[in-house]
Each structure stands twice: as structure tokens, then as C-alpha cells.
Design a protein around this motif. Structure first.
Motif, PDB file in Angstrom:
ATOM      1  N   LEU A  28       0.840  -1.189   0.000  1.00  0.00           N
ATOM      2  CA  LEU A  28       0.000   0.000   0.000  1.00  0.00           C
ATOM      3  C   LEU A  28       0.875   1.238   0.000  1.00  0.00           C
ATOM      4  O   LEU A  28       1.781   1.366   0.821  1.00  0.00           O
ATOM      5  N   ALA A  30       0.803   5.718  -0.809  1.00  0.00           N
ATOM      6  CA  ALA A  30      -0.066   6.872  -1.011  1.00  0.00           C
ATOM      7  C   ALA A  30       0.791   8.106  -1.185  1.00  0.00           C
ATOM      8  O   ALA A  30       1.910   8.166  -0.695  1.00  0.00           O
ATOM      9  N   TYR A  36       1.238  10.085 -10.668  1.00  0.00           N
ATOM     10  CA  TYR A  36       0.205   9.047 -10.612  1.00  0.00           C
ATOM     11  C   TYR A  36      -0.026   8.320 -11.931  1.00  0.00           C
ATOM     12  O   TYR A  36      -0.121   7.099 -11.960  1.00  0.00           O
ATOM     13  N   SER A  40       0.478   4.379 -11.860  1.00  0.00           N
ATOM     14  CA  SER A  40      -0.639   3.449 -12.071  1.00  0.00           C
ATOM     15  C   SER A  40      -0.304   2.482 -13.198  1.00  0.00           C
ATOM     16  O   SER A  40      -0.654   1.305 -13.139  1.00  0.00           O
ATOM     17  N   VAL A  54       0.169  -3.593  -6.026  1.00  0.00           N
ATOM     18  CA  VAL A  54       0.541  -2.360  -5.343  1.00  0.00           C
ATOM     19  C   VAL A  54      -0.618  -1.377  -5.453  1.00  0.00           C
ATOM     20  O   VAL A  54      -0.994  -0.961  -6.538  1.00  0.00           O
ATOM     21  N   ASN A  55      -1.175  -1.014  -4.311  1.00  0.00           N
ATOM     22  CA  ASN A  55      -2.319  -0.111  -4.265  1.00  0.00           C
ATOM     23  C   ASN A  55      -1.799   1.278  -3.936  1.00  0.00           C
ATOM     24  O   ASN A  55      -1.367   1.528  -2.818  1.00  0.00           O
ATOM     25  N   TYR A  56      -1.802   2.169  -4.913  1.00  0.00           N
ATOM     26  CA  TYR A  56      -1.292   3.530  -4.683  1.00  0.00           C
ATOM     27  C   TYR A  56      -2.462   4.513  -4.769  1.00  0.00           C
ATOM     28  O   TYR A  56      -3.144   4.576  -5.787  1.00  0.00           O
ATOM     29  N   GLN A  57      -2.669   5.234  -3.698  1.00  0.00           N
ATOM     30  CA  GLN A  57      -3.746   6.214  -3.667  1.00  0.00           C
ATOM     31  C   GLN A  57      -3.160   7.605  -3.817  1.00  0.00           C
ATOM     32  O   GLN A  57      -2.324   8.019  -3.024  1.00  0.00           O
ATOM     33  N   ILE A  59      -3.272  10.954  -3.068  1.00  0.00           N
ATOM     34  CA  ILE A  59      -3.942  11.912  -2.194  1.00  0.00           C
ATOM     35  C   ILE A  59      -3.129  13.174  -2.021  1.00  0.00           C
ATOM     36  O   ILE A  59      -3.465  14.023  -1.207  1.00  0.00           O
ATOM     37  N   GLY A  63      -0.356  14.281   1.905  1.00  0.00           N
ATOM     38  CA  GLY A  63      -0.989  13.075   2.422  1.00  0.00           C
ATOM     39  C   GLY A  63      -0.021  11.915   2.492  1.00  0.00           C
ATOM     40  O   GLY A  63      -0.034  11.134   3.443  1.00  0.00           O
TER      41      GLY A  63
END
Lengths: 345, 332, 282
Positions: A28, A30, A36, A40, A54-57, A59, A63
Motif C-alpha cells: 500500500l 499513497a 500518478y 498506475s 501495489v495499491n497507490y492512492q 492523495i 498526504g
């Protein structure tokens, strides 16, 4: 007896839903919206080729730093490197791993989508609110062939803590002492005027919709959405548009070992003056909060991949890859990642 | 813990003989209450356990609310202590220098909410009068009622999305006509969206209240030759006035806390708005924008302090509003 | 003279009626517009692929919103499991104890809880769960949504049970049925229509909530059924895509809005049907 059945169903739901808890095939992250589009794509490829999701937020850099500080993410993304004070404030030693370069484009919404030239004086004037019409003589003078409309300038900036803002204001701070004193430099500043958009995407979205608007976004956001991009006059006097090459030229300076460097207002003749690196931030010592060795291993492997094989995805998405010297420094930084003191790579 | 008797003269044969025997005492002849007391002492008393569970559930509700309040208070302590009253009148919100004045957000919140309330009044009153006085039943009334319910059911984020792409260009065209900076987003747009969102709520409350107006009052006026309009204007509305105001108060409470639709159309600017077409921020939208990145403790505490204020204000508004409506219903 | 006076009053009466009708139907206009735009822009996007595929990386066409749909269901599932027993229990308590200090306070607390802005609840869930566990999770999002559902379920349960005549309960008790069985097997099933309606309405309310999920469920581009990990949801997806400049994302947002509105509509419709069909008449 209906209750018993219900309880069984609930139990099944929760156990199914917790299946894979603690799995090490997920990471995870962020932070920055700047890279981005690149991240992504990178993570999509990484997931299908290595099986690690891989979870990329996105923000915002602010953040990303906050969540890393809270240890709720495996890594943070930021285009604003941590200052010495901020580094001290983190609960552990933080490493900066540069992943790519990007340019901060000045983009705007005008009929005919003209390609305009901007001097530092004009940019400062617009964002301070001193220049508020598009056909202002200052702008017209530098763009002689273009008929500028008599409409008001609507400034768009970031509403969230942003590394893109940090790069942009860093540039303005260097070229305008008025800006430095009045507004300041950083991820969040006291904008005198303008609308706020959330993330690079939000700013680009607003600019697309508001006629006469102008704002700053990472280059690929403007380019991918066919927004006009302005040429900025760098310190050697040439008007340069952001591109993979002009950004790489701007990065051609000596980088410190910890890779924290600002490359705005470059003196290089063909360099784009509003450019910057973007970093992935991780803790040097990966054994914290019960992190498993496997997870630390996966994190370091991911970062190693991003600065090597992952670099092939930069150019197609209009980001500049790491130069040879930057890559070397990045590798050295990654090699200091440890788990229980033992090096991971 | 006994049980309630609806009619004291009926004795409920509550316990069985097995229980009496199992308890080792013969309970025949003893009163119901004593039997119940004995039953309570037996382990495995299912009724006692059940009542106990209900009781615990009820207490949980109270504990939950107290816990929410205490958590908000404790987490905002750093900001309450350091900033004190300046939080309320300082108009500079600058996370970089550590200066947190929430005045811009208070003003933004108040402007959008009150403007929304103002805009919604003719609509919600009309709907409540239409449904409460003119067409209480029938096809048209059912249609309107379903439509209003549907309006209430649409999620906030969809209102924001629609507002961003449909309402904002309209407001922008208006701003160009008025010669104002044509952002399109801003306080006015946010107020419009909020007004649409609170109309179902305030009209339902107003309709409830208008329904409670005694018919003999209305008929007395009608028999004196008043027109329907005059009955409504001179009898119904004045009578239901307090209830209608309470309904407006409750919708205000709803508008104050609305986050998503507002944050998408308000322009997200952290300074004091200079006109109703300016961009601004409300307390809720500021929290939504900045919470994920509040990097230092003072910043986070300031945001939580705003949440605390939202909590307190909406709580007070809800209690007062509901109290007025209850009093009104009882009086009627 | 008299006739003129009466005429003007009659005219005013007619004008008033037309104003009332005008404003009433004007207020439906936004609804029509919203539904029109959602259907117009979202319908073309809907396809089997859209519902079953994962979102693609930025700038690539295709992909879908499957993880958001599943995520919404997971969040609603967690929220319902947590709030239903609790809410029904509190509702029973309030219906059984009509007066008294504690019932009064509990009712007050339920009303206050209902009025709390959802973003405040999101902050609470963040402080209580995300920070304690150290990660974002569907569980924390579900808990936040559960807190929003709770007061609605409490209120509808209480209202429903209050409508059931006490003679039913007394008859059962008089036959020797223990209290707990009376409530669970006699009273509750009688009121099932109202209770289920309350649950469905509360679900339709939280299905579209975004604010409390911003810093709890966080979001994810992947399909995720693990409740201890971040999860995507329809409202979060709509919010992220709607504020972006990408055409693909904007159309996906309209499609997702259509799906969400349909979900809310279906829930409301089922609630109406349930109320009519299951309602026990006295």
C-alpha cells in the motif's frame, strides 16, 4: 434456529472476507498525484508480471508524508522532499528514492488554445493577482503575434498539500522576492487568489471547464488532456516548453547523496525552469510495527524494479527517466534499506 | 426486576412448575413478584439475560455518543489549548506557518447554509402546502411525494457530480452576465445544490406540522367565507409557525454538515469570501480536503476542533428543533 | 362593491394556488435533470465489461468498476451486520420502555447520532480503528457506515413496535410464553415489515456515503475481499473520477452514478413492496 443460521452466515462472511489477511503479495502506498499516471501504469505491469498488487492512492504529497509518518502505508510518494526539520519529525530515518522527473506545466483555457510565452514577472503577477486580464500589456508584449482576449484571468491552484505546488512555489520563490515574502514556498501556501482543485487531476479538471483559467499541473496531465501548455522563460532567457528533453536537461546537475535536490530555475540554456524529481519515501529500517521480513523484501524489490525496469514506462507517458548519475545515487540509497540491520538488496 | 402488568388484575402464569421445583422451594402461594424475583436469581434465566442484553444495547448507544464527544474533545485539545479563541476570529488558515484561524470556514459554512435555507423556503413550503392542504391524496399527490422521496435518496456525491457539470456552467453564464469572475464554482453554486438537497427534508417536516393543524379551526374559517388561500395564510401558517421554523432549523442542521456535494462545487479556497460568487470552503469541505495530509499535531487538532464544533452545533440544532416539534405536536 | 372585494380575494386565491403548484413542480425539475443526465451519460457506458472488469490505469480505455461495486456491497455488509442486531435491540428496548430516564436519554442520543455529519463519523472511525490497527481497511469503513445506519434502524424499529397493540404481547405472555420468546417470536415477526423497511432505507442512505470512507476504506484499484485492507467503493470512485480531467474517467463516473442510483432506487422500491406485502394489519 433462524438466529443460528444467521450467525453461521455472518461467520462465513467474515472469514471469507478476512481471507488472506496479512498477505505479503500486497503493498500500500499513497501520496503525490504528480507521478500518478506513471505509477498506475507501472504498478499495473508489476502486478501482472510479478503478482504483487501495489495499491497507490494519489492523495497528494502532503498526504503521502502524513500516512508514512502514521505508518499506515508501506511507502509514500512526494515531489517535495522532506526538509531537515521534517526529517527529524519522522519516527524513523526516511530514505528518498527518486523515481522519475517531471515538468510542472503552466496550462490554461483560452479560445483557440494558443501557445503562450510567460516570463517570471508575468507568472508572479498572475498568481499574486496583480495581472488579472489576459490582454494585459505585459502578456501581450511577450506574445506579439497572438490576439489575447479581454477576459479575466481565473487562477487555479491546489487545495490539498502538494509536491507540485512545492516545485512551483520553489521556482517562484527563486525568481520573485515578493513571492517569497508574501506567499512563501511549500506544499501548501497562502494563495492570495484563486480556486482550489484536489490533486493534479482536480486542477486539470477545473482548468478544462473554466474559461480564462490558468493553473500549474504536472506536464502529462496537460498533455494527455490536450490542454495548451505555456513556454516559460528560464534564467538564460530562452522560452522553453516542458518536454522529456527539456526536463532532463534541467536535471543535469550534481545530486547530493541523499538525492534531495531542487532543480527549478535551471541555468541550462535548453532546460525547463519548473521541473522536479519525484521521490518514493520509505523508512530505512523496515522492521517497525510488526512488519514482516517478506514485506520489507517486497518493498525493496518493488523500488529496485521501479528505478530499473520500470523506467521504460516513463517516456511513453511523458515523464523523464532518471539520468545515469541520478540512477546511481538512487541505487545507493536503496542499498541502505535494512531489516533488523541486515541489508535487503 | 419485575415485569409490567398491563392490567394488574390479571396474573400471568409466568413461571412453570419445573422452575419452582428446580429452585428447591415450593413457590406456590407466593406472589408473582416474588416468584419473578426468585426466577431472576436462577442462573440460566433466559428472560433476565434477554432484558440484560437489551439494557446493555441501550447503554451502548449512550456510551457511543459520549465516546464520540470525548474523542473529539481530547483530539482537539492541542489546538484548543494553543490557539484558544483566536481559532474563531483569525481569518488566516496557513498550515505552513502553523497559523490556524477557522473564520473563513465559519463564514463559508454560514453563508452557504443560510443562503440554501433561504432559497429552499418557497419550494419546501409550496410542496408541504400542496401535499398537506390541497392534494392530500390522489395520483398527482402520490407522484409528487415519490419524486420528493427520490430526490432525498440521491447520494450527495452524485449531486456534486451533476452540479459540477450541469449547474456550474449555468452559474458561470450568469456570472459572465453579471460581470463577475466566471468561476462557476463558489458559494452561490454550493448554496443552490444544498437547497435542492434540503428541500425534501424541510418539506416533509413542514407537511407533518401542517397536517397537525386542527381541522375545526380551518373549517371555522372556511365557514366564515374565507378562501383557501386565506385559510392557509391566516390560520394554518400562523398556527404551524413554530413547527415550520423548527423544520427549517433541522434542515439547517442537515445543510451544515453536508460535505461531498459542497466540496465539489465550492471552489476550495481557504480565505474569507468576498461575495456570494467567490470561492470558499465550509468546515466540512475543509476537513475533507485536508484531513489525509494534516502532518503535524496542531494541524490535525485544528481540523478535529472543527469537527467538534460541527458536532456540537448540529447536536444543539437537532435537540432544539426536535423539541419544538414535539412540543408543537403535543399542544395540538 | 361587495362583489369586487370577493372577486379580488378569489383571484388572490387562484394566484396562490398557481404559485404553490408552480414551485412544487419546479422543485421536481432538478430531479428530472439529474436523472436525465445520469441516464443519458451513463447508459451508454453500461455493459457487461463495465460491471465485471477492474479499472484500467489512467489514460487507457476500457476497464470497469467491478471492484467498486463489490466494495460497496462489502462495506454495506459489514455495516449491516454490525448495526442490525444492535439497532433492533435498542429499538426493542425503547418500544418496551416507553418512559423513564434511560429511555429518554437513549432516544436523545439516537437523535443526536442521526444528525452528526457523516464526515465527523469518518474522523471518529479513523481515530478509533485506522490509527489503532495501523492501516486503512474496509472494516473501518464498514464501522463508520454502521454508525450512520444505527439511529435509523433504532428509530424505525421503535416506531414499528410501538404500533403493535400490547394485547398481542399480553396474549402470548398469558399463555406462558417466556418474555424473550414473546418478543423474538411473536412481536418482532409481526413488525418485520417496518423493521426491514428501516434496514433497507438505512442501507440506501449509506450506500452513497463518501465522506466517511475518505480516510477509512481509502480506495484500491484492485478487487479486494479482505476486510482488513483498503477497498474501493462506488461513491469513492465517482468522487475521484468526477474531479479528474480524463474523458474515460468522466464517462465511467456517469456509469457508476447510474449503477448507484439504480441500487438506491431498487432498495427504496423493495422497501415499499415489503411495507405493503408483509405488513400485518390490526
Amino acid at each position: 434456529m433462524g438466529i443460528k443460521k444467521l450467525l453461521v452466515m455472518v461467520g462465513v462472511f467474515f472469514s471469507l472476507a478476512s481471507f488472506g489477511y496479512g498477505a505479503t503479495n500486497e503493498l500500500l502506498g499513497a501520496g503525490a498525484t504528480f507521478p500518478y499516471p506513471l505509477y498506475s501504469k507501472m504498478f499495473d505491469i508489476y502486478s501482472s508480471s510479478k503478482g504483487i498488487k501495489v495499491n497507490y492512492q494519489s492523495i497528494g504529497s502532503g498526504g503521502g508524508i502524513r500516512q508514512l509518518k502514521n505508518k499506515t502505508v508501506d511507502f509514500g510518494g512526494s515531489d517535495a522532499f522532506l526538509s531537515d526539520a521534517e526529517l527529524k519529525d519522522m519516527p524513523g530515518k526516511v530514505l528518498h528514492v527518486p523515481t522519475c522527473l517531471g515538468g510542472v506545466a503552466l496550462t490554461y483555457e483560452l479560445p483557440g488554445k494558443p501557445e503562450l510565452k510567460f516570463t517570471p514577472v508575468i507568472i508572479e503577477g498572475i498568481f499574486l493577482g496583480k495581472i488579472n486580464k489576459w490582454n494585459d500589456p505585459l502578456i501581450q508584449k511577450v506574445n506579439p503575434g497572438i490576439k489575447l482576449p479581454n477576459i479575466a484571468i481565473a487562477v487555479v491552484h491546489r487545495s490539498d498539500g502538494s509536491g507540485t505546488t512545492a516545485i512551483f512555489t520553489d521556482y517562484l520563490g527563486k525568481v520573485s522576492s515578493a513571492w517569497k515574502t508574501k506567499v512563501g514556498v511549500g506544499k501548501s501556501v497562502n494563495w492570495p487568489i484563486g480556486l482550489g482543485g484536489k490533486g493534479n487531476a482536480g486542477v486539470a479538471g477545473l482548468i478544462r471547464q473554466v474559461p480564462g483559467s490558468i493553473g500549474y499541473v504536472e506536464y502529462s496531465y496537460a498533455f494527455q488532456n490536450k490542454l495548451p501548455i505555456g513556454k516559460v522563460q528560464n534564467s538564460s532567457g530562452s522560452f522553453i516548453a516542458p518536454s522529456i528533453e527539456s526536463v532532463s536537461v534541467a536535471a543535469d546537475t550534481k545530486m547530493p547523496d541523499d538525492t534531495r535536490i531542487s532543480i527549478t530555475n535551471t541555468a541550462a540554456k535548453n532546460g525547463y525552469p519548473i521541473a522536479g524529481f519525484t521521490w518514493i519515501l520509505v523508512y530505512a529500517e523496515q522492521n517497525y510495527e510488526g512488519r514482516s521480513a517478506a514485506k520489507a523484501q517486497e518493498t525493496s524489490k518493488l523500488l529496485w524494479w521501479m528505478i530499473h525496469e520500470g523506467q521504460q514506462y516513463t517516456k511513453p507517458l511523458d515523464y523523464s527517466p532518471l539520468s545515469k548519475s541520478a540512477l546511481l545515487k538512487a541505487e545507493n540509497v536503496l542499498k541502505t534499506m535494512t531489516y533488523n540491520g541486515k541489508k535487503l538488496l | 426486576m419485575g415485569f409490567r402488568c398491563h392490567n394488574r388484575q390479571i396474573a400471568y402464569n409466568y413461571d412453570t412448575k419445573e422452575n419452582d421445583m428446580a429452585n428447591g422451594q415450593l413457590l406456590e402461594g407466593k406472589s408473582i413478584m416474588e416468584k419473578a424475583k426468585v426466577n431472576k436469581n436462577i442462573t440460566g434465566n433466559p428472560d433476565g439475560v434477554f432484558r440484560g442484553i437489551l439494557y446493555i444495547a441501550a447503554i451502548f448507544m449512550v456510551v457511543l455518543l459520549l465516546a464520540i464527544f470525548v474523542t473529539l474533545l481530547v483530539q482537539s485539545m492541542p489546538s484548543i489549548r494553543k490557539l484558544g479563541l483566536s481559532f474563531f476570529y483569525n481569518q488566516i488558515w496557513d498550515p505552513v506557518s502553523g497559523e490556524f484561524g477557522a473564520l473563513p470556514f465559519f463564514v463559508g459554512t454560514l453563508l452557504t447554509s443560510f443562503l440554501a435555507l433561504l432559497i429552499s423556503v418557497p419550494f419546501s413550503l409550496s410542496i408541504s402546502i400542496f401535499l398537506g392542504e390541497y392534494y392530500k391524496e390522489g395520483f398527482v399527490s402520490g407522484l409528487l411525494r415519490s419524486a420528493i422521496e427520490l430526490l432525498a435518496g440521491i447520494p450527495s456525491v452524485i449531486y456534486g457530480f451533476w452540479g459540477l457539470f450541469v449547474l456550474v456552467p449555468v452559474v458561470r453564464a450568469l456570472e459572465i452576465k453579471l460581470g463577475v469572475l466566471p468561476y462557476g464554482v463558489g458559494i452561490f453554486t454550493a448554496a443552490l445544490i444544498l437547497a435542492i438537497m434540503i428541500v425534501p427534508y424541510s418539506s416533509a417536516l413542514a407537511r407533518e406540522v401542517i397536517n397537525l393543524v386542527p381541522t375545526d379551526l380551518k373549517e371555522a374559517a372556511l365557514s366564515l367565507g374565507a378562501t383557501k388561500f386565506e385559510v392557509i395564510r391566516y390560520v394554518v401558517i400562523p398556527y404551524a409557525r413554530s413547527g415550520i421554523l423548527a423544520g427549517l432549523l433541522l434542515s439547517l442542521g442537515r445543510a451544515l454538515g453536508e460535505t461531498m456535494a459542497v466540496t465539489m462545487v465550492i471552489g476550495n479556497a481557504n480565505y474569507l469570501p468576498t461575495s456570494i460568487f467567490a470561492s470558499a470552503n465550509t468546515m466540512a469541505s475543509a476537513i475533507a480536503n485536508e484531513f489525509a495530509e494534516a502532518a503535524d499535531n496542531l494541524y490535525l487538532a485544528s481540523l478535529v476542533e472543527m469537527a467538534l464544533l460541527l458536532f456540537i452545533v448540529t447536536m444543539i440544532i437537532n435537540i432544539i428543533g426536535k423539541y419544538i416539534i414535539k412540543k408543537f405536536s403535543v399542544e395540538v | 362593491m361587495m362583489k369586487n372585494g370577493v372577486n379580488s380575494r378569489l383571484v388572490k386565491d387562484k394566484i396562490f394556488l398557481s404559485i404553490v403548484i408552480f414551485f412544487s413542480f419546479l422543485s421536481i425539475l432538478p430531479l428530472l435533470f439529474i436523472l436525465f443526465y445520469i441516464v443519458k451519460n451513463g447508459f451508454g457506458v453500461l455493459s457487461l465489461d463495465f460491471i465485471t472488469q477492474l479499472p484500467k490505469p489512467v489514460g487507457e480505455t476500457g476497464g470497469g468498476i467491478s471492484n467498486a461495486i463489490i466494495g460497496t456491497f462489502i462495506l454495506i455488509g459489514i455495516a449491516s451486520i454490525l448495526s442490525m442486531p444492535l439497532g433492533i435491540g435498542i429499538g426493542i428496548y425503547l418500544a418496551e420502555n416507553k418512559s423513564g430516564k434511560l429511555p429518554y436519554i437513549v432516544r436523545l442520543c439516537a437523535e443526536v447520532l442521526q444528525g452528526i455529519p457523516s464526515i465527523v463519523i469518518g474522523i471518529i472511525a479513523w481515530i478509533w480503528i485506522v490509527v489503532q490497527i495501523g492501516s486503512f481497511s474496509a472494516l473501518s469503513g464498514g464501522i463508520a457506515l454502521g454508525m450512520l445506519m444505527l439511529p435509523i434502524i433504532v428509530r424505525s424499529t421503535e416506531e414499528t413496535l410501538k404500533l403493535i397493540p400490547t394485547s398481542l404481547k399480553e396474549a402470548s405472555l398469558a399463555l406462558g410464553v417466556p418474555y424473550y420468546r414473546t418478543i423474538l417470536k411473536v412481536v418482532l415477526p409481526t413488525g418485520i415489515s417496518g423493521i426491514v423497511t428501516g434496514i433497507l432505507l438505512s442501507i440506501s442512505r449509506v450506500a452513497g456515503e463518501t465522506a466517511p470512507l475518505l480516510f477509512t476504506a481509502f480506495g484500491s484499484p484492485y478487487m479486494n475481499t479482505n476486510i482488513m485492507k483498503p477497498v474501493n467503493s462506488l461513491p469513492a470512485l465517482i468522487f475521484n473520477y468526477a474531479t479528474s480531467p480524463y474523458e474515460d474517467w468522466l464517462s465511467a463516473a456517469w456509469g457508476a452514478s447510474l449503477v448507484l442510483v439504480l441500487l438506491v432506487l431498487i432498495l427504496n422500491f423493495i422497501a415499499k413492496v415489503v411495507t405493503k406485502k408483509w405488513k400485518v394489519q390490526f
